[in-house]
Design a protein around this motif. Structure first.
Motif, short mmCIF file in Angstrom:
data_model
loop_
_atom_site.label_atom_id
_atom_site.label_comp_id
_atom_site.label_asym_id
_atom_site.label_seq_id
_atom_site.Cartn_x
_atom_site.Cartn_y
_atom_site.Cartn_z
N GLU A 16 0.93 -1.14 0.53
CA GLU A 16 0.07 -0.24 0.04
C GLU A 16 0.79 1.01 -0.09
O GLU A 16 0.54 2.55 -1.20
N LEU A 17 2.25 1.17 0.99
CA LEU A 17 2.62 2.13 0.68
C LEU A 17 3.65 2.66 -0.33
O LEU A 17 3.90 3.38 -1.09
N SER A 18 4.35 1.41 -0.97
CA SER A 18 4.98 1.63 -2.31
C SER A 18 4.10 2.13 -3.47
O SER A 18 4.61 3.08 -3.82
N LEU A 24 3.72 9.63 -6.04
CA LEU A 24 3.82 10.85 -5.37
C LEU A 24 5.57 10.93 -6.72
O LEU A 24 5.96 12.09 -6.40
N GLY A 25 5.83 9.60 -6.80
CA GLY A 25 7.43 10.09 -8.17
C GLY A 25 8.20 8.99 -7.34
O GLY A 25 9.33 9.35 -7.55
N HIS A 26 8.31 8.75 -5.94
CA HIS A 26 9.67 8.42 -5.53
C HIS A 26 9.31 6.80 -5.72
O HIS A 26 9.35 6.03 -6.09
N LYS A 109 2.83 12.62 1.20
CA LYS A 109 3.36 14.05 0.13
C LYS A 109 3.58 15.41 1.50
O LYS A 109 5.09 15.47 1.00
N ALA A 110 2.87 15.74 2.00
CA ALA A 110 3.07 16.52 2.81
C ALA A 110 4.23 16.69 3.61
O ALA A 110 5.39 16.56 4.13
N CYS A 111 4.33 14.75 4.49
CA CYS A 111 5.03 14.72 5.32
C CYS A 111 6.92 14.63 4.78
O CYS A 111 7.67 15.03 5.11
#
Length: 384
Positions: A16-18, A24-26, A109-111
């Motif tokens: 999920e986090l991946s 986000l482009g990471h 994204k913010a963090c």
């Protein structure tokens, strides 16, 4: 695009986090245990860590260890349950930021953006009282200034040359590690990732992520874009015809249409499917039964992908690292072969092939299973 180390004990949390970080482009370097995360960070270029609290893992302990091992790298913690007291304890343990559930792309994204701006503790020099300088000192300072300027100019020139060389090489790391196929829609490239069950849309100019289509009901291994539809092949041997809309809505499913599929291509009239297990190329009529018109043996050691370039079919072979142009009258024979020197060192294994009307593109995974997949744009002289 930055590399983020992800430490989560549960596979579902990592997936999920991946996906969120990939959107986000990471690039994500996932790990299930602390020793894996530390070793991966030592070998890679992680800019930050994201640790999941729960699932049998104590983020407070993990955060302390990561901060001890990498004191200047920010550690983010993703909570699985909202708990203000727990968040405070994690911040005291050294967490740079805590993300509360439910996890959303906006919160991450913010963090993550905030953590990537973190550069560690700044050191401010103490000003000393000015002293009178001699003429010799000023002459020495001027000489040093010119020497530093010349050195800086040389470094800038070297950096420009390095970037020019990188641009000529035409290769980019991707936010996935398990690509199975590659397709071109007429404008952008699509990487098929079986692990995340998703298709990633990438810019042809710089490979940045433009979109993501998650297919939770299947495990895609290949895709091709036709004039009025998108065809995908799955790991369980099915073929799915989809609308060319924002959701890639399924229209028809052929449960046994592509056993052992590794590549799929549409030539404007027929659908061609590469069976990598049997090393067979099948020619289908795109009718209600996906009728097989003919079958042909495929040359090569390990064919893994298939593409139509507008005039001929090509296969990609991971064994001998060759592109082969097939004879349409006798597809079991090839009429031309192109070597791919990008795979000469054996670090990457090609898994997907696309043609954009001008050049061939391939996607590959690392043979050791560590690190991001890579996208290659091949030289024009090697594309025909």
């Amino acid at each position: 695009m930055s590399e983020i180390g992800l430490l989560a004990a549960e596979t579902g949390d990592r997936e999920e986090l991946s996906l969120l970080l990939g959107e986000l482009g990471h690039r994500v370097d996932g790990a299930a245990r602390l020793d894996q995360a530390v070793e991966s960070a030592r070998e890679g270029r992680s800019r930050a860590f994201l640790v999941v609290d729960g699932g049998g893992a104590d983020a407070e302990v993990l955060t302390r260890e990561l901060v001890r091992a990498y004191p200047l790298m920010p550690v983010l913690v993703a909570l699985k349950t909202r708990d203000a007291t727990r968040a405070v304890a994690l911040m005291r343990a050294g967490a740079f930021e805590v993300v509360a559930p439910p996890w959303t792309r906006e919160d991450l994204k913010a963090c993550v953006s905030k953590s990537l701006r973190f550069t560690g503790t700044a050191l401010t020099p103490v000003r000393l009282a000015p002293r009178r300088r001699s003429a010799a000192w000023y002459a020495l300072a001027v000489g040093a200034f010119f020497a530093v300027s010349l050195g800086a100019a040389s470094l800038r020139r070297a950096e420009r040359l390095r970037r020019a060389e990188a641009a000529r090489v035409d290769r980019w790391d991707l936010p996935v590690s398990h690509p199975a196929g590659l397709a071109f829609d007429g404008s952008d490239l699509w990487v098929v990732d079986w692990f995340s069950q998703s298709l990633y849309q990438h810019s042809r100019a710089d490979a940045r992520v433009l979109g993501l289509r998650h297919l939770p009901a299947e495990t895609p291994v290949a895709a091709t874009f036709a004039a009025d539809a998108v065809w995908t092949a799955t790991a369980d041997g099915a073929v799915v015809r989809r609308m060319k809309d924002a959701r890639l809505t399924p229209l028809e499913r052929f449960p046994n249409g592509a056993p052992g599929a590794a590549g799929i291509a549409f030539d404007g009239l027929y659908l061609w499917i590469l069976d990598a297990h049997a090393k067979v190329l099948r020619k289908h009529l795109p009718d209600a039964a996906l009728t097989v018109l003919s079958s042909h043996r495929v040359a090569g050691l390990k064919p893994v992908a298939l593409v139509w370039d507008g005039g001929a079919l090509w296969t990609l072979d991971a064994g001998d690292r060759l592109l082969r142009r097939l004879d349409l009258e006798r597809p079991e024979q090839f009429v031309a072969a192109i070597s791919l020197p990008e795979y000469g060192d054996g670090t990457y294994a090609p898994t997907g092939l696309a043609w954009d009307g001008d050049r061939f593109w391939t996607v590959a995974e690392r043979r050791d299973g560590k690190g991001p997949a890579r996208l290659f744009r091949h030289r024009r002289e090697d594309s025909r």
